[in-house]
Design a protein around this motif. Structure first.
Motif, PDB file in Angstrom:
ATOM      1  N   THR A 188       0.732 -14.040  11.302  1.00 35.75           N
ATOM      2  CA  THR A 188       0.768 -12.968  11.995  1.00 35.75           C
ATOM      3  C   THR A 188      -0.148 -11.856  11.677  1.00 35.75           C
ATOM      4  O   THR A 188      -0.547 -11.781  10.426  1.00 35.75           O
TER       5      THR A 188
ATOM      6  N   ARG B 283       4.721   1.289   0.843  1.00 34.39           N
ATOM      7  CA  ARG B 283       4.865   0.236   2.080  1.00 34.39           C
ATOM      8  C   ARG B 283       4.686  -1.169   1.486  1.00 34.39           C
ATOM      9  O   ARG B 283       3.582  -1.668   0.857  1.00 34.39           O
TER      10      ARG B 283
ATOM     11  N   ARG C 102      -7.360  -9.831  -1.494  1.00 30.97           N
ATOM     12  CA  ARG C 102      -7.709  -8.628  -2.324  1.00 30.97           C
ATOM     13  C   ARG C 102      -7.139  -8.776  -3.546  1.00 30.97           C
ATOM     14  O   ARG C 102      -7.408  -8.330  -4.639  1.00 30.97           O
TER      15      ARG C 102
ATOM     16  N   HIS D 212      -7.486 -17.227  12.204  1.00 32.20           N
ATOM     17  CA  HIS D 212      -6.521 -17.292  13.352  1.00 32.20           C
ATOM     18  C   HIS D 212      -6.748 -18.557  14.012  1.00 32.20           C
ATOM     19  O   HIS D 212      -5.821 -18.990  15.017  1.00 32.20           O
TER      20      HIS D 212
ATOM     21  N   ILE E  62       4.123  -5.100   1.516  1.00 33.06           N
ATOM     22  CA  ILE E  62       3.297  -5.972   2.418  1.00 33.06           C
ATOM     23  C   ILE E  62       3.683  -7.386   2.088  1.00 33.06           C
ATOM     24  O   ILE E  62       4.219  -8.169   3.077  1.00 33.06           O
TER      25      ILE E  62
ATOM     26  N   TYR F  59       0.785  -1.120   0.130  1.00 34.19           N
ATOM     27  CA  TYR F  59      -0.013  -0.071  -0.001  1.00 34.19           C
ATOM     28  C   TYR F  59       1.153   1.205  -0.103  1.00 34.19           C
ATOM     29  O   TYR F  59       1.677   1.387   0.996  1.00 34.19           O
TER      30      TYR F  59
ATOM     31  N   GLU G 163     -11.741 -14.344   7.899  1.00 33.89           N
ATOM     32  CA  GLU G 163     -12.216 -14.605   9.431  1.00 33.89           C
ATOM     33  C   GLU G 163     -13.482 -15.084   9.500  1.00 33.89           C
ATOM     34  O   GLU G 163     -14.395 -14.521  10.226  1.00 33.89           O
TER      35      GLU G 163
ATOM     36  N   THR H   3      -4.668  -9.118   2.323  1.00 36.12           N
ATOM     37  CA  THR H   3      -4.177  -8.797   1.071  1.00 36.12           C
ATOM     38  C   THR H   3      -4.158  -9.667   0.049  1.00 36.12           C
ATOM     39  O   THR H   3      -4.335  -9.522  -0.988  1.00 36.12           O
TER      40      THR H   3
ATOM     41  N   GLY I 214      -1.598  -8.553  10.512  1.00 34.34           N
ATOM     42  CA  GLY I 214      -1.059  -7.595   9.653  1.00 34.34           C
ATOM     43  C   GLY I 214       0.027  -8.143   8.757  1.00 34.34           C
ATOM     44  O   GLY I 214       0.495  -7.450   8.170  1.00 34.34           O
ATOM     45  N   GLY I 215       0.083  -9.426   8.588  1.00 36.80           N
ATOM     46  CA  GLY I 215       1.111  -9.953   7.844  1.00 36.80           C
ATOM     47  C   GLY I 215       0.665  -9.987   6.191  1.00 36.80           C
ATOM     48  O   GLY I 215       1.746 -10.186   5.572  1.00 36.80           O
ATOM     49  N   GLY I 216      -0.828  -9.888   6.152  1.00 33.33           N
ATOM     50  CA  GLY I 216      -1.117  -9.696   4.383  1.00 33.33           C
ATOM     51  C   GLY I 216      -1.758 -10.920   3.979  1.00 33.33           C
ATOM     52  O   GLY I 216      -2.232 -11.303   3.010  1.00 33.33           O
ATOM     53  N   LYS I 217      -2.630 -11.441   5.095  1.00 36.92           N
ATOM     54  CA  LYS I 217      -3.537 -12.582   4.577  1.00 36.92           C
ATOM     55  C   LYS I 217      -4.618 -11.754   3.725  1.00 36.92           C
ATOM     56  O   LYS I 217      -4.912 -12.515   2.921  1.00 36.92           O
TER      57      LYS I 217
HETATM   58  N1  LIG Z   1      -5.878  -0.090   2.473  1.00 39.79           N
HETATM   59  C1  LIG Z   1      -4.878   0.031   3.238  1.00 39.79           C
HETATM   60  N2  LIG Z   1      -3.874   1.075   2.986  1.00 39.79           N
HETATM   61  C2  LIG Z   1      -3.004   1.243   3.847  1.00 39.79           C
HETATM   62  N3  LIG Z   1      -2.234  -0.017   4.362  1.00 39.79           N
HETATM   63  C3  LIG Z   1      -3.061  -1.015   4.376  1.00 39.79           C
HETATM   64  C4  LIG Z   1      -4.268  -1.042   3.869  1.00 39.79           C
HETATM   65  N4  LIG Z   1      -4.974  -2.338   4.093  1.00 39.79           N
HETATM   66  C5  LIG Z   1      -4.007  -3.171   4.809  1.00 39.79           C
HETATM   67  N5  LIG Z   1      -2.995  -2.134   5.140  1.00 39.79           N
HETATM   68  C6  LIG Z   1      -1.778  -2.664   5.586  1.00 39.79           C
HETATM   69  O1  LIG Z   1      -1.189  -3.841   5.327  1.00 39.79           O
HETATM   70  C7  LIG Z   1      -0.754  -4.812   6.317  1.00 39.79           C
HETATM   71  C8  LIG Z   1      -1.586  -6.209   5.918  1.00 39.79           C
HETATM   72  O2  LIG Z   1      -2.865  -6.051   6.018  1.00 39.79           O
HETATM   73  P1  LIG Z   1      -3.904  -7.242   5.947  1.00 39.79           P
HETATM   74  O3  LIG Z   1      -5.125  -6.928   6.269  1.00 39.79           O
HETATM   75  O4  LIG Z   1      -3.585  -8.123   4.781  1.00 39.79           O
HETATM   76  O5  LIG Z   1      -3.168  -8.143   7.207  1.00 39.79           O
HETATM   77  P2  LIG Z   1      -3.901  -9.541   7.732  1.00 39.79           P
HETATM   78  O6  LIG Z   1      -2.759 -10.610   7.721  1.00 39.79           O
HETATM   79  O7  LIG Z   1      -5.126 -10.081   7.191  1.00 39.79           O
HETATM   80  O8  LIG Z   1      -4.092  -8.919   9.351  1.00 39.79           O
HETATM   81  P3  LIG Z   1      -5.194  -9.678  10.501  1.00 39.79           P
HETATM   82  O9  LIG Z   1      -4.872 -10.809  10.636  1.00 39.79           O
HETATM   83  O10 LIG Z   1      -4.712  -8.756  11.347  1.00 39.79           O
HETATM   84  O11 LIG Z   1      -6.471  -9.133   9.856  1.00 39.79           O
HETATM   85  C9  LIG Z   1      -1.160  -4.313   7.643  1.00 39.79           C
HETATM   86  O12 LIG Z   1       0.137  -3.846   8.099  1.00 39.79           O
HETATM   87  C10 LIG Z   1      -1.914  -3.299   7.326  1.00 39.79           C
HETATM   88  O13 LIG Z   1      -1.986  -2.075   8.172  1.00 39.79           O
END
Ligand SMILES: Nc1ncnc2c1ncn2[C@@H]1O[C@H](COP(=O)(O)OP(=O)(O)OP(=O)(O)O)[C@@H](O)[C@H]1O
Length: 276
Positions: free
Chosen positions: A47, A26, A57, A208, A28, A23, A175, A54, A49-52
């Protein structure tokens, strides 16, 4: 546009090759390869915020990879025009955590919504399809209730019936167990597996919850530190002595993934260091 002939059965339904994305500035995920075979239930864990999410998406092309390829049914989704993308998204069902139902529509009308929106099917056929989908999630008898009259677990199942209304080939769950009591969680997990097998679809589950997820997944992928940290069958991961896998499987607060965000020693922060 979709190919004229279907891809061979050996082509994975979803494939990420060398995918990097993020994003803004940054990053991911970096150089990620991921294969989701047809008919499998694949779990994405790891973890916070690891990117799952993402990854989900990326598959729906709600975000684009800055490098690498994302393929659905052998087609590079980055190459699709708008109409092609819309057609492809229709082949995917997405179920978010609190898969919000339309509160002013009945259970029946919630499930009918995508059919009315995206098809020209006559109403009697829509009725039959809705009742079949509701039957698949055990809620045919609840069709006339409003969302405010059903439990959280039931809402989740109605959202699932809606997600499968257009007969997707891939169902992505973000989730699905969050906020459910243990019994509803078990029901939801079994439903994901049953629907996967009965409908002949492919499922990706972001979760999780180790026990429920391991009980239904064919393959589990741990995402951490910008990539795939480990993957394998639930049995293989339970046997693994990789410290990171052990930490996830036993839900230990500390291990290779730190509980504490990097910081100065607390004594230093609190001004309790050795005094002159
Ligand atoms: N639209 C966005 N804009 C900026 N950063 C984002 C956006 N969406 C997610 N992020 C960042 O990208 C990283 C990965 O997010 P993601 O939602 O894919 O994690 P996750 O593994 O699904 O986390 P969780 O288990 O906590 O839901 C996180 O650090 C989040 O803050």
């Amino acid at each position: 546009m979709p190919p004229a002939s279907p891809s061979p059965a050996s082509t994975p339904l979803v494939e990420l090759r060398g995918v990097t994305c993020g994003y803004g500035d940054r990053v991911i995920l970096r150089d990620v390869d991921l294969v989701v075979p047809r008919g499998a239930v694949v779990a994405l864990m790891g973890t916070s915020g690891g990117g799952k999410t993402t990854v989900l998406r990326l598959i729906g092309r709600q975000i684009e990879a800055s490098a690498g390829q994302v393929r659905f049914d052998g087609i590079e989704i980055g190459s699709l025009d708008r109409a092609g993308l819309m057609a492809m998204r229709r082949r995917m069902g997405m179920l978010f955590q609190f898969g919000a139902l339309f509160t002013d529509l009945s259970v029946f009308d919630n499930v009918a919504f995508p059919l009315r929106e995206h098809t020209d099917l006559p109403e009697p056929m829509i009725r039959d399809l809705v009742l079949m989908k509701l039957d698949a999630v055990g809620l045919r008898g609840a069709r006339d209730l409003m969302p405010s009259q059903i439990s959280g677990g039931m809402s989740r199942r109605v959202a699932l019936a809606r997600a499968i209304a257009l007969d997707p080939e891939l169902i992505m769950y973000d989730e699905p167990f969050a906020g459910l009591d243990p019994i509803s969680m078990g029901v939801a997990a079994r439903l994901i597996r049953q629907l996967n097998d009965a409908l002949g679809v492919t499922s990706i589950v972001v979760s999780h919850d180790v026990d429920e997820t391991f009980s239904i997944a064919d393959h589990v992928v741990f995402i951490a530190n910008g990539g795939i940290a480990a993957q394998g069958s639930p049995e293989a991961l339970r046997r693994s002595d990789d410290p990171l896998v052990r930490q996830f499987v036993s839900a230990a607060p500390d291990g290779p993934v730190r509980f504490h965000y990097a910081a100065a020693p607390i004594a230093e922060d609190l001004g309790l260091g050795a005094r002159p």
